[in-house]
Design a protein around this motif. Structure first.
Motif, PDB file in Angstrom:
ATOM      1  N   LEU A  80       5.196  -9.639  -2.253  1.00  0.00           N
ATOM      2  CA  LEU A  80       5.800  -8.542  -1.446  1.00  0.00           C
ATOM      3  C   LEU A  80       5.292  -7.725  -1.885  1.00  0.00           C
ATOM      4  N   LEU A  81       6.010  -7.501  -3.361  1.00  0.00           N
ATOM      5  CA  LEU A  81       6.291  -6.161  -3.335  1.00  0.00           C
ATOM      6  C   LEU A  81       4.775  -5.885  -3.954  1.00  0.00           C
ATOM      7  N   ALA A  82       3.251  -6.839  -4.297  1.00  0.00           N
ATOM      8  CA  ALA A  82       2.026  -6.608  -4.457  1.00  0.00           C
ATOM      9  C   ALA A  82       1.192  -6.405  -3.468  1.00  0.00           C
ATOM     10  N   PHE A  97      -8.005  -5.006  -7.429  1.00  0.00           N
ATOM     11  CA  PHE A  97      -6.568  -5.514  -7.671  1.00  0.00           C
ATOM     12  C   PHE A  97      -6.226  -6.737  -6.449  1.00  0.00           C
ATOM     13  N   ARG A  98      -6.907  -6.522  -4.907  1.00  0.00           N
ATOM     14  CA  ARG A  98      -6.748  -7.579  -4.337  1.00  0.00           C
ATOM     15  C   ARG A  98      -7.562  -8.670  -5.214  1.00  0.00           C
ATOM     16  N   THR A  99      -8.896  -8.420  -4.967  1.00  0.00           N
ATOM     17  CA  THR A  99      -9.944  -9.094  -5.181  1.00  0.00           C
ATOM     18  C   THR A  99      -9.033  -9.899  -6.449  1.00  0.00           C
ATOM     19  N   ALA A 100      -9.112  -9.779  -7.446  1.00  0.00           N
ATOM     20  CA  ALA A 100      -8.151 -10.185  -8.616  1.00  0.00           C
ATOM     21  C   ALA A 100      -7.239 -10.906  -8.347  1.00  0.00           C
ATOM     22  N   LEU A 101      -6.881 -10.398  -8.318  1.00  0.00           N
ATOM     23  CA  LEU A 101      -4.786 -11.805  -7.721  1.00  0.00           C
ATOM     24  C   LEU A 101      -5.983 -12.709  -6.403  1.00  0.00           C
ATOM     25  N   PHE A 102      -6.285 -12.659  -6.033  1.00  0.00           N
ATOM     26  CA  PHE A 102      -6.986 -13.499  -4.709  1.00  0.00           C
ATOM     27  C   PHE A 102      -8.187 -14.328  -5.634  1.00  0.00           C
ATOM     28  N   LEU A 103      -8.920 -14.076  -7.180  1.00  0.00           N
ATOM     29  CA  LEU A 103      -9.547 -14.963  -7.295  1.00  0.00           C
ATOM     30  C   LEU A 103      -8.773 -16.511  -7.810  1.00  0.00           C
ATOM     31  N   PRO A 104      -7.598 -16.496  -8.470  1.00  0.00           N
ATOM     32  CA  PRO A 104      -6.896 -17.930  -8.756  1.00  0.00           C
ATOM     33  C   PRO A 104      -7.054 -18.976  -7.497  1.00  0.00           C
ATOM     34  N   LYS A 160      -1.214 -19.014  -9.548  1.00  0.00           N
ATOM     35  CA  LYS A 160      -2.294 -19.739  -8.387  1.00  0.00           C
ATOM     36  C   LYS A 160      -2.154 -19.032  -7.334  1.00  0.00           C
ATOM     37  N   TRP A 161      -1.351 -19.774  -5.915  1.00  0.00           N
ATOM     38  CA  TRP A 161      -1.347 -18.723  -5.360  1.00  0.00           C
ATOM     39  C   TRP A 161      -0.469 -17.999  -5.049  1.00  0.00           C
ATOM     40  N   LEU A 162      -0.443 -16.307  -5.332  1.00  0.00           N
ATOM     41  CA  LEU A 162      -0.003 -15.567  -5.284  1.00  0.00           C
ATOM     42  C   LEU A 162      -0.808 -14.783  -4.566  1.00  0.00           C
ATOM     43  N   GLY A 163      -1.920 -15.462  -4.506  1.00  0.00           N
ATOM     44  CA  GLY A 163      -2.931 -14.082  -3.902  1.00  0.00           C
ATOM     45  C   GLY A 163      -2.547 -15.074  -2.282  1.00  0.00           C
ATOM     46  N   ILE A 164      -2.736 -15.807  -1.927  1.00  0.00           N
ATOM     47  CA  ILE A 164      -2.666 -16.461  -0.519  1.00  0.00           C
ATOM     48  C   ILE A 164      -1.722 -15.610  -0.055  1.00  0.00           C
ATOM     49  N   THR A 165      -0.250 -16.111  -0.085  1.00  0.00           N
ATOM     50  CA  THR A 165       0.979 -15.204  -0.222  1.00  0.00           C
ATOM     51  C   THR A 165       0.272 -13.854   0.465  1.00  0.00           C
TER      52      THR A 165
END
Length: 291
Positions: A80-82, A97-104, A160-165
């Motif tokens: 949420l903060l991100a 940054f969105r792409t980098a966080l979603f890559l995992p 690993k799953w931060l990007g989906i949330t």
């Protein structure tokens, strides 16, 4: 006739790979069977009684519950903060940054677990090399210590799953009208007040859904735990899925009937989470969020 013809492949595959294993697990849980021989002995509820009195089962149950209670709040709050930062028009390189966080998320979990074994290697892993530079002689055996193995797996899971949330939250933030923020700013509200009085109330229905989705997902961590620690050392990171797998396939003498009984109990626990999810979705709809 054509409708059923086109539906037939899906119905057959779903029945073979979903319905049949579920029904079979209930039947196997009543048997004393190793899963390989043709000798099957009906034992009734004996497997359930043995599972119920096994301290390692309850330890695995506690690890599963602890994993859920730790990772879900961390994942939901951090994402949420991100999302708030990346949703801001003033944030530079937000798409990068969105792409980098979603890559995992797009990376296979088993591969992540294997790579993390190298990263947390107590001898030459980059994490331990950094820890040694901080003054910890010999580093920390993150995956080989019973005190840190489960917590390390939790940290990797959140990453690993931060990007989906994050994607869920970004979609939710798009529903908040910019006019409300502009009106609040004109009235003298600061960023904290805007977040508290505008963002939080409007995101409440989404919070229910996102939290429940994260709760259910956190119960299925077999591939990550299996590749990172295998449930060890000394069962310190063993969750229920690893416990079931160990008795069904990893034991010297497999006990598929016993493992099925443990799986049925675990399935009932997941079923309760699913009911909570259904109730949460209905509550969210009543507060204004569609399906």
């Amino acid at each position: 006739m054509w409708v059923w013809l086109f539906l037939a492949p899906t119905v057959v595959l779903y029945g073979v790979f979903t319905v049949y294993p579920i029904v079979g697990s209930y039947w196997y849980s009543l048997l004393d069977w190793d899963g390989f021989t043709t000798t099957k002995t009906f034992v009734g509820l004996a497997n359930y009684r043995e599972v119920w009195h096994d301290p390692l089962f309850w330890q695995a149950f506690w690890h599963t519950l602890l994993f859920m209670l730790v990772t879900v709040p961390a994942q939901v709050i951090l994402s949420l903060l991100a999302a708030i930062l990346l949703n801001s028009p003033k944030m530079p390189l937000s798409r990068v940054f969105r792409t980098a966080l979603f890559l995992p998320v797009a990376t296979t979990t088993a591969i992540v677990g294997i790579v993390m074994q190298s990263i947390f290697d107590p001898a030459n892993g980059p994490v331990n090399l950094f820890v040694q530079k901080l003054g910890f002689d010999g580093g920390i055996n993150f995956l080989g210590s019973s005190h840190t193995s489960l917590w390390t797996a939790m940290a990797v899971y959140v990453w690993k799953w931060l990007g989906i949330t994050l994607i869920y939250w970004l979609a939710a933030l798009q529903t908040v009208p910019r006019d409300l923020y502009e009106a609040g700013s004109i009235d003298g509200a600061g960023p904290v007040q805007l977040f508290r009085h505008i963002t939080v109330p409007l995101l409440k229905p989404f919070t229910i859904i996102i939290t429940l989705l994260s709760l259910e997902a956190s119960l299925h961590v077999f591939d990550l735990i299996q590749t990172m620690t295998g449930g060890g050392p000394f069962y310190s990171s063993e969750v229920l899925e690893i416990y079931i797998y160990r008795w069904a396939f990893g034991a010297t003498v497999p006990r598929l009937g016993y493992a099925s009984a443990a799986a049925v109990i675990f399935g009932l626990f997941v079923f309760v989470i699913g009911i909570l999810q259904l109730l949460g979705v209905r509550a969210a709809r009543r507060t204004g969020v569609g399906s």
